[in-house]
Scaffold this active site. Structure first.
Site, PDB file in Angstrom:
ATOM      1  N   GLY A 166       0.785  -1.226   0.000  1.00  0.00           N
ATOM      2  CA  GLY A 166       0.000   0.000   0.000  1.00  0.00           C
ATOM      3  C   GLY A 166       0.813   1.269   0.000  1.00  0.00           C
ATOM      4  N   TYR A 173      -9.520  -0.902  -3.539  1.00  0.00           N
ATOM      5  CA  TYR A 173     -10.558  -0.572  -2.569  1.00  0.00           C
ATOM      6  C   TYR A 173     -11.922  -0.756  -3.226  1.00  0.00           C
ATOM      7  CZ  TYR A 173      -6.813   1.515   0.155  1.00  0.00           C
ATOM      8  OH  TYR A 173      -5.663   1.712   0.867  1.00  0.00           O
ATOM      9  N   HIS A 184      -6.826  11.641   7.889  1.00  0.00           N
ATOM     10  CA  HIS A 184      -5.454  11.146   8.030  1.00  0.00           C
ATOM     11  C   HIS A 184      -4.552  11.855   7.030  1.00  0.00           C
ATOM     12  CE1 HIS A 184      -6.823   8.894   4.516  1.00  0.00           C
ATOM     13  NE2 HIS A 184      -5.566   8.625   4.230  1.00  0.00           N
ATOM     14  N   GLU A 186      -0.890  10.683   4.846  1.00  0.00           N
ATOM     15  CA  GLU A 186      -0.296   9.422   4.411  1.00  0.00           C
ATOM     16  C   GLU A 186       0.877   9.011   5.306  1.00  0.00           C
ATOM     17  OE1 GLU A 186      -1.645   7.588   1.810  1.00  0.00           O
ATOM     18  OE2 GLU A 186      -3.187   9.130   2.094  1.00  0.00           O
ATOM     19  N   HIS A 272      -6.906  14.460   4.811  1.00  0.00           N
ATOM     20  CA  HIS A 272      -8.043  14.244   3.928  1.00  0.00           C
ATOM     21  C   HIS A 272      -8.919  13.123   4.479  1.00  0.00           C
ATOM     22  CE1 HIS A 272      -4.571  11.873   2.516  1.00  0.00           C
ATOM     23  NE2 HIS A 272      -5.439  10.949   2.109  1.00  0.00           N
TER      24      HIS A 272
END
Length: 365
Positions: A166, A173, A184, A186, A272
């Site tokens: 990932g 997804y 969150h 990244e 985001h």
């Protein structure tokens, strides 16, 4: 490059020629100001396709090993999300469930769905087929193929045959109505790319990177127990705060609708979150260009999850910022809070985390 702004988010439409060079295209998007917002939509040029035939994805053979049931607790725009791992299923069965009477989206336009999402977030627990390893881009797709992006992150890790699921490998997804990715940034504050192959749109919310610390302070005040257990609890991807609450506290938040056949790019340290409007299939990974390095050097990790992604930045600084290497090395050595793990080279740290079995889904896009 052609672009316009919609509700504070820039939408780019590169020409076929511009689209061929991913790194240059991202650098131009960054130069034109998208990094200040933290999110950009990219519409591929006519003639480019990610996959010629999607029918084989839904034959019953393609599986979602660990779909999750997303339970939301809270009220008045402040929620905590809990993921319960369910029995594996096929994409075909997941789609049937997503289109069933229990899980199908309500009628209405995008604004109607957004209002109903926030009004009913704690009801009718959705399922999310998140973090499915793999890519469904055709092998002969060279431009913007998520499974094979030009990236200084990929270059460094792949030289040593390191894979972090990932992060420098793609995830798929499979969403349904109300399936959610919580607030969150990244791992290591990297860039991310997300492409909807087919199905319903996603709504994305983003906070400009310069206001990220304000969100962290606000969340810490609203969720003091979570903050007490981990100062970086937003990295658990379990916190959902509505745009109305953010507006009340003067934290800018932009919104964009992500349709099938379009890319979304998130920039370093851009918080985001968002939700799916119905059944869809998206693909995502992380990447980096040189502007990320300064963010990577400052990136904070979760204090309590042993499987938090940690990448030592030494090799990136040595190669791309050699004039800063001595100062950076001295700064690291003087940091009395450094853990023993910080002394490990990049590759040992990456291997450690790539070999772990994650106890909780990333559920990041």
């Amino acid at each position: 490059m052609r672009f316009r702004e919609v509700d504070g988010v820039q939408v780019f439409e590169p020409s076929f020629e511009e689209f061929q060079d991913f790194s240059r295209c991202i650098s131009e998007i960054e130069r034109l100001g998208a990094a200040r917002t933290g999110l950009a939509k990219v519409i591929p040029p006519k003639g480019w396709i990610a996959r010629k035939d999607y029918s084989t994805i839904n034959t019953g053979e393609f599986r979602i090993p660990a779909p999750i049931s997303q339970v939301f607790q809270g009220r008045q725009g402040l929620y905590e999300q809990y993921n319960i791992v369910k029995k594996g299923t096929t994409v075909h069965e997941f789609e049937k469930l997503a289109r069933s009477e229990r899980y199908e989206p309500p009628k209405g336009n995008h604004s109607d769905l957004e209002r109903k999402y926030w009004k009913n977030i704690t009801f009718r627990t959705p399922l999310y087929g998140a973090d499915v390893s793999g890519s469904i881009f055709d092998d002969d797709v060279h431009a913007w193929n998520i499974s094979n992006l030009p990236s200084i992150l990929n270059n460094m890790l792949e030289e040593e045959d390191v894979r972090i699921p990932g992060v420098n490998t793609p995830y798929l997804y499979f969403g349904m109505w109300k399936s959610t990715f919580a607030w969150h940034t990244e791992d290591m504050d990297l860039f991310s790319i997300n492409y909807i192959h087919y199905g319903a749109p996603k709504t994305w919310y983003v906070i400009p990177p310069e206001h990220g610390k304000r969100l962290e302070r606000l969340a810490a005040g609203f969720f003091p127990e979570s903050f007490a257990s981990c100062s970086n609890f937003l990295r658990h991807k379990m916190t959902v705060i509505s745009p109305q609450v953010l507006k009340k506290y003067s934290i800018p938040c932009s919104k964009v609708i992500h349709e099938a056949g379009q890319f979304m790019i998130t920039f370093p340290f851009a918080y985001h979150c968002g939700f799916n409007h119905g059944f869809n299939c998206a693909e995502s990974t992380n990447f980096a260009i040189e502007s990320w390095i300064d963010y990577g050097k400052k990136a904070e990790q979760c204090d309590c999850h042993s499987d938090s992604v940690k990448i030592d930045m030494d090799m990136f600084v040595k190669k791309y910022q050699p004039e800063q290497w001595e100062e950076y090395k001295a700064s690291k050595m003087s940091d009395s809070d450094s853990s023993d793990e910080d002394d490990l080279p990049l590759i040992e740290i990456a291997k450690k985390y790539s070999k772990k079995t994650r106890k909780s889904t990333r559920c990041a896009r």
